[in-house]
Scaffold this active site. Structure first.
Site, PDB file in Angstrom:
ATOM      1  N   SER A  96       0.833  -1.205   0.000  1.00 59.99           N
ATOM      2  CA  SER A  96       0.000   0.000   0.000  1.00 59.99           C
ATOM      3  C   SER A  96       0.864   1.250   0.000  1.00 59.99           C
ATOM      4  O   SER A  96       2.022   1.237   0.436  1.00 59.99           O
ATOM      5  CB  SER A  96      -0.922   0.012   1.218  1.00 59.99           C
ATOM      6  N   ASP A  97       0.299   2.343  -0.489  1.00 56.88           N
ATOM      7  CA  ASP A  97       0.963   3.626  -0.339  1.00 56.88           C
ATOM      8  C   ASP A  97       0.777   4.099   1.099  1.00 56.88           C
ATOM      9  O   ASP A  97      -0.128   3.644   1.816  1.00 56.88           O
ATOM     10  CB  ASP A  97       0.414   4.649  -1.336  1.00 56.88           C
ATOM     11  N   ALA A  98       1.621   5.037   1.522  1.00 54.99           N
ATOM     12  CA  ALA A  98       1.663   5.437   2.923  1.00 54.99           C
ATOM     13  C   ALA A  98       0.344   6.084   3.341  1.00 54.99           C
ATOM     14  O   ALA A  98      -0.087   7.077   2.757  1.00 54.99           O
ATOM     15  CB  ALA A  98       2.821   6.404   3.156  1.00 54.99           C
TER      16      ALA A  98
END
Length: 946
Positions: free
Chosen positions: A241-243
Site C-alpha cells: 500500500s501507499d503510505a
C-alpha cells in the site's frame, strides 16, 4: 558416526521456494503472520527470522538513506530513449542499495521504483517521476530499469522492484478523494499497458496502488489487481500500500464505515503489505485481528498475503546467505558509477532549437546567468549528493574561470520594519555544515528544522537577502552565506536550510499588501512573520508591515554580464520542491515571471543567447527570438559537467522529448479528464500544433533515412530501414517507428510509437534497423466484444526522427478480424462499454467489482453504443439502475424508443432494480443506441427483449 541433522525445510536451499515457504508458514503462529502484514514486519526470534521492511525509495538512486550516487530524474532517464543505459543505471542503484544495507540495516531491498504512471498531463506535480506520456516507451524504460534492479541471476534477486502507482494517477489535487474515469479502451490501451509489459518481462516483484480512485473505487480495493495484474506473472507479486492509504479508505474517502471493513477489503483485493502509521504496526494488527473476529477475513486470506511477501524475501536470498550471489556486494560511489551518472546526464540533454549558435566556439567568453545557473537541485526522491556539479561549475571547468562570467539574477533586498529597523541575520556559530537528510531517514517527512542557530532579529544595519519569486508569488529568501530562511518547529525564522525542501516546505513565503507595506506570510505554517523581542517568528497575531527595499534588481546584473560576453547561457527552470511536486500540481505551463524577465534582459543585451531549461516538466516559452534552446531534467550529481560538454560540442545532444510540449495552457485538457481518446490528449490524439512534439530532439550532425521495407508475416510485420550519418560529427540518433490505422472504424491514435533504437554513428556510417512487430501491436480494445481485436485493412508505418518528423512511409494490409455487431438482444449492453459519452462519469457498480455510469453532478448525460443488433425487433427495454432519475433510450439519434424512470430512490447506490418499459414501434436491425440519463442515478446495464 552420527549423521548430520538435516536443515529445517525452510532453511534447505535445495528445496523449491514454494515448499520452503509452506514450511515456514506452518511454523508461524497466527499473531506472527498478522505481524508480517505491516510495512515493518517484526523478527521471529524463535525461528531465527529477521525483521523485514517493505519499501526503499530508489527512483534515480538510493533515496532518503544519506549519500548515494544521484542519477538524472526519471523523466530525464526517459528522455534518453536508451534501454541499455537505463538498465545499467538500475544495476548501479541496486548495487549501491546492497552496499548501503551492509553497513546500515535500515536500507531495504524491496525497492519502490520505478514510477510507470504515464505523463498524460504536464501540469501533474509528479511529472518528474515518470518516464513518458507513451505507454510503450514507458514500459520499455521501466523494464530496463527493473532488470537492472533485479540482477541477472536466474534464482536470486539483487533488489525486488515494485512499480508505482497503480492506476490512472496523474493529479495531486485532492489525490486521495478524486476518481479517474477510465473507459475500457483507455484502461487497456493506455493505463494498463505501461504496467503490463514491464510485469510480463519478469523483473517486477509487485506494485503499489495509488491514492486515487478509479471509476469510483479506491485503487487499494481494485479488482484489477486480481483480474489483470496477477494474471500477467508466473511468480507471486507483492502489493504494497501507499503510505496512509489504508486509513484513507475510511478517514478521507469514507468508502467503508470501519477500519476493520476497509483493511479486510484491501487484503482480499490483493494488498499484502500495509504502509500505515509509520513504524507503529499496532493499529494495522488490531484492525486485522478485528476483521478476523468479525468474520470479514479468514486465516487463508492472511496466509495468501504472507506467502507473497515471503516469496520476495526468499528471492532476495535472505534465507540462503551462503548462496546469495549478491550478499558480498560493496560497490558504492565507484568510478564506474560516477562515469555512468555523467553519461546518463549527457544522454538526457535535448536540443530543442539550434540556429547554429551551438556548439559554442572554442575560446568564447560566456556569461552564464539565471536562477539555476549555480544550482544542482535535488527532488523528494533523491539521495544526498556525494559529488556536485552545477552549470556554472561545468562551464568553469570546460572553458576556464577567466572566460566565464556569472550573474544569478536574484533581487537583492532589505526588509524594513514599521519601526525603521531591518531584518538581520546573526552570524552563525562555527558548527559543522548540516545538509538536510544526509544522515538518512526512513521517513524524511519527519525531519525537523534546525534550532541550534540564532533566530533573525531586527537591527539598524540589516542583512541583504537574495529574493527569488518561483511563480504565483511564492518566494524564497537567502542569506549572504547561502543559507535559506526557514522556520523550525518553535516558529522562529533562521537562516538554516541548505536548500528548500521537506514534505512541508518551510523555506517559502509570500508578500501580501498590508497597510503601507507588505505582510510576509510563511507558507509552511500559514502564519505571518512578526518581530518580537526575542526574535523574528512566524506566529498568529498582529503581523509586521514590511517595506521591501530593493538594492539590486536581478535583471540589471544579468544585462551587465550578458553585454560583456560573446554568448549568454540562461539557465532557467524549477526548484523541484516548489510549485509542482508531490502533493502540489502546477497551475500553468508558463515560465515564472521573474525568469521571463531575466531571459528578456539577457536577450536584449546580447542576441546570442542560449536558453537552457533545467526542469522536471515542460514549459511554454517563445523560441522565435532565441537562436538555441536546450532542455534537461534535473540531471543529478553530474548535471553541470554534462551540460557544459554538450554546449561545448564534446558530446552531440541526442535526448528526445518523452512527452508533448504544448504551446499554450489552452491546449491542455482538464487535469482530471483521464479520457485521452475523447479529450484528444497526448501526441496519440492531440490535433493541435505543439510547441515541440513527442520524440523531438536535434543533433550537431544530420541523418538521412532510407530503404524502408515492411513485410507481413503470419505472426506480424517485419520492418526495416536504414539510417546514415550525413554530417561531420559522431553522434547518436534515435530512430523512431510509428504506425496508424488508415481507415479505422473507431477513433484510433493519429500515430503511435511501435519501436525505437538509439544508435551511435560516425560520419558517413550507416546502419540498418530491424523491427519485428507482432500483430497485437496493431490491435485495439473492442468494447463491442470485450477483447483485443486487429481490424482488417491498411496500416501506415512511419519512420523518422520524431512523431512529426517523418522521413519514410509504407503501407501494409492486415487481414485481421472483421468487426461484428453488438449482440444487444442476446447479451445486452454494459453501460460502461460505450463508444462515446458526454456529461457522464464511470462509477463503481459494487464495492467489489464492476462499473456503472452516472451523470456528472448537475448535468444530463449521454451514452452512445454503435452497431447494436436488435434482431427482428425489440418489444421491451429493461435498464438496471439505482438511485432516482430517468433513462431515455433512443435509436440513431431519432425519437425515444423507451423512457424508464426510478421515482422512489433505492436503498443505496449499490442496490439496483430492473425498470422495464415497452419499446415504441418494435424496431429491429443494426442500429446505434443512445441513452440520455438524467438525475442522481447509476446505470449498470441495458437489456432488450424481442
Amino acid at each position: 558416526m552420527t549423521a548430520p541433522t538435516p536443515p529445517t525445510p525452510f532453511r534447505d536451499p535445495d528445496l523449491p521456494f514454494a515448499e520452503r515457504i509452506d514450511d515456514l508458514l506452518s511454523r508461524l503462529t497466527l499473531d506472527e503472520r498478522i505481524g508480517f502484514l505491516h510495512q515493518f514486519g517484526p523478527a521471529v526470534e524463535r525461528l531465527g527470522v529477521a525483521a523485514f521492511r517493505t519499501g526503499q525509495e530508489a527512483l534515480h538512486g538510493v533515496a532518503w538513506m544519506g549519500p548515494a550516487t544521484v542519477f538524472p530524474q526519471a523523466v530525464g532517464l526517459g528522455a534518453t530513449w536508451n534501454e541499455d543505459l537505463v538498465r545499467r543505471v538500475g544495476e548501479a542503484v541496486s548495487r549501491e542499495a546492497r552496499a548501503m544495507r551492509a553497513r546500515d540495516e535500515r536500507v531495504g531491498l524491496n525497492v519502490w521504483s520505478p514510477t510507470v504512471n504515464l505523463l498524460r498531463h504536464p501540469l501533474w506535480g509528479r511529472n518528474e517521476e515518470g518516464y513518458s506520456e507513451d505507454p510503450r516507451l514507458t514500459s520499455a524504460i521501466a523494464t530496463a530499469y527493473t532488470r537492472g534492479l533485479r540482477g541477472d541471476h536466474p534464482v536470486y534477486w539483487r533488489t525486488a522492484p515494485v512499480l508505482k502507482h497503480w492506476l490512472a494517477h496523474n493529479n495531486e489535487t485532492r489525490r486521495d478523494t478524486t476518481s479517474s474515469t477510465v473507459r475500457p479502451r483507455v484502461l487497456h490501451e493506455y493505463d494498463l499497458r505501461a504496467f503490463r509489459d514491464a510485469v510480463e518481462a519478469g523483473a517486477v516483484a509487485g506494485v503499489m496502488p495509488a491514492y486515487n480512485l478509479v471509476n469510483g473505487r479506491p485503487n487499494h480495493v481494485s479488482p484489477y489487481l486480481r483480474e489483470h495484474l496477477r494474471a500477467w506473472a508466473d511468480e507471486e507479486l507483492l502489493v504494497c500500500s501507499d503510505a496512509g492509504a489504508p486509513s484513507n479508505l475510511v478517514d478521507s474517502e469514507h468508502y467503508f464505515d470501519t477500519h476493520e471493513e476497509a483493511t479486510a477489503a484491501a487484503l482480499r483485493a490483493g494488498v499484502d503489505s500495509f504502509t500505515d502509521h509509520g513504524t507503529d504496526s499496532s493499529k494495522i494488527v488490531a484492525r486485522i485481528k478485528g476483521a478476523l473476529e468479525q468474520g470479514l477475513l479468514s486465516e487463508e486470506d492472511v496466509d495468501t498475503a504472507v506467502r507473497r511477501q515471503l516469496s520476495v524475501r526468499f528471492r532476495l536470498g535472505e534465507f540462503d546467505p551462503d548462496r546469495d550471489p549478491y550478499a558480498g556486494e560493496r560497490a558504492f560511489d565507484t568510478p564506474e558509477h560516477r562515469e555512468l551518472a555523467q553519461e546518463a546526464a549527457e544522454q538526457a540533454v535535448v536540443l530543442l532549437k539550434n540556429d547554429g549558435l551551438l556548439p559554442l566556439a572554442p575560446g568564447a567568453r560566456v556569461a552564464v546567468v539565471g536562477l539555476l545557473a549555480d544550482e544542482c537541485k535535488l527532488d523528494w526522491y533523491s539521495g544526498s549528493l556525494i559529488h556536485r556539479s552545477t552549470p556554472l561549475e561545468g562551464l568553469y571547468e570546460r572553458f576556464g574561470a577567466d572566460r566565464v562570467e556569472f550573474a544569478e539574477g536574484v533581487d537583492r533586498v532589505l526588509l524594513r520594519t514599521s519601526a525603521g529597523a531591518f531584518l538581520y541575520v546573526p552570524p552563525a556559530p562555527d558548527t559543522p555544515e548540516a545538509v538536510r537528510g544526509e544522515e538518512g531517514a526512513l521517513d524524511p517527512a519527519l525531519l525537523a528544522g534546525r534550532t541550534d542557530l540564532p533566530p533573525l532579529t531586527a537591527a539598524q544595519d540589516g542583512t541583504e537577502l537574495a529574493l527569488v519569486d518561483w511563480g504565483d508569488g511564492v518566494l524564497t529568501l537567502r542569506a549572504p552565506d547561502g543559507r535559506y530562511l526557514s522556520v523550525a518547529d518553535d516558529g522562529y525564522l533562521r537562516a538554516s536550510a541548505d536548500q528548500p525542501g521537506g514534505w512541508i516546505v518551510q523555506e517559502t513565503f509570500r508578500l501580501e499588501p498590508h497597510g503601507d507595506g507588505h505582510l510576509l506570510r510563511h507558507l509552511g505554517t500559514g502564519h505571518p512573520v512578526r518581530v518580537t523581542p526575542d526574535g523574528v517568528r512566524a506566529a498568529e497575531g498582529e503581523p509586521e508591515a514590511f517595506e521591501l527595499v530593493v538594492t539590486e534588481r536581478g535583471e540589471d546584473a544579468v544585462a551587465r554580464a550578458a553585454a560583456a560576453a560573446d554568448v549568454v547561457v540562461v539557465v532557467a527552470g524549477n526548484d523541484p520542491h516548489i510549485n509542482g511536486r508531490e502533493t502540489e500540481d502546477r497551475t500553468t505551463l508558463r515560465l515564472p515571471a521573474q525568469q521571463e524577465l531575466l531571459l528578456r534582459a539577457a536577450r536584449t543585451a546580447n542576441p546570442r543567447t542560449v536558453l537552457t531549461l533545467v526542469s522536471a516538466y515542460p514549459y511554454v516559452v517563445d523560441p522565435a527570438d532565441l537562436p538555441a534552446v536546450l532542455w534537461t531534467a534535473h540531471g543529478g550529481q553530474a548535471a553541470g559537467t554534462a551540460l557544459a560538454r554538450v554546449v561545448a560540442g564534446d558530446v552531440s545532444p541526442a535526448g528526445r522529448l518523452p512527452q508533448t510540449w504544448y504551446a499554450d495552457d489552452a491546449d491542455l485538457p482538464e487535469l482530471l479528464d483521464y479520457d485521452i481518446i475523447g479529450g484528444r490528449q497526448t501526441y496519440l490524439y492531440f490535433e493541435g500544433a505543439p510547441l515541440f512534439p513527442f520524440g523531438h530532439g536535434l543533433s550537431y550532425t544530420s541523418f538521412s533515412y532510407g530503404e524502408l521495407t515492411a513485410d507481413v508475416t503470419e505472426s506480424g510485420v517485419r520492418v526495416a530501414f536504414s539510417v546514415t550519418n550525413t554530417g561531420t560529427v559522431t553522434a547518436d540518433e534515435v530512430a523512431q517507428l510509428y504506425g496508424r490505422a488508415v481507415d479505422p472504424s473507431v477513433p484510433r491514435p493519429r500515430r503511435e510509437l511501435l519501436g525505437h533504437r538509439r544508435v551511435t554513428l560516425a560520419p558517413g556510417e550507416s546502419t540498418r534497423l530491424f523491427f519485428g512487430l507482432p500483430l497485437s501491436a496493431f490491435a485495439f480494445w473492442d468494447v463491442a466484444v470485450g477483447r483485443w481485436r486487429v481490424e482488417p485493412g491498411a496500416y501506415e508505418l512511419l519512420a523518422g526522427a520524431s512523431s512529426e518528423d517523418v522521413r519514410l512511409r509504407a503501407t501494409v494490409t492486415l487481414e485481421g478480424e472483421p468487426g461484428g455487431v453488438r449482440p444487444a438482444v442476446d447479451r445486452g449492453l454494459d453501460a460502461a462499454d460505450f463508444d462515446e459519452r458526454s456529461g457522464t462519469e464511470i462509477v463503481d457498480r459494487t464495492k467489489e467489482s464492476g462499473d456503472a455510469v452516472t451523470p456528472v453532478s448537475g448535468k444530463d448525460g449521454e451514452l452512445l453504443y454503435r452497431r447494436c443488433d436488435l434482431g427482428a425487433g425489440v418489444r421491451e427495454v429493461s435498464v438496471e439502475m439505482s438511485g432516482t432519475g430517468t433513462v431515455e433510450v433512443a435509436l440513431d439519434g431519432g425519437p425515444s424508443l423507451a423512457s424508464l424512470s426510478l421515482e422512489t430512490p433505492t436503498a443505496d447506490p449499490y442496490t439496483y432494480v430492473a425498470v422495464t418499459a415497452p419499446a415504441t414501434g418494435e424496431p429491429g436491425g443494426v442500429r446505434d443506441v443512445r441513452l440520455r440519463v438524467r438525475g442522481a442515478l447509476r446505470v449498470a446495464r441495458v437489456r432488450f427483449r424481442g
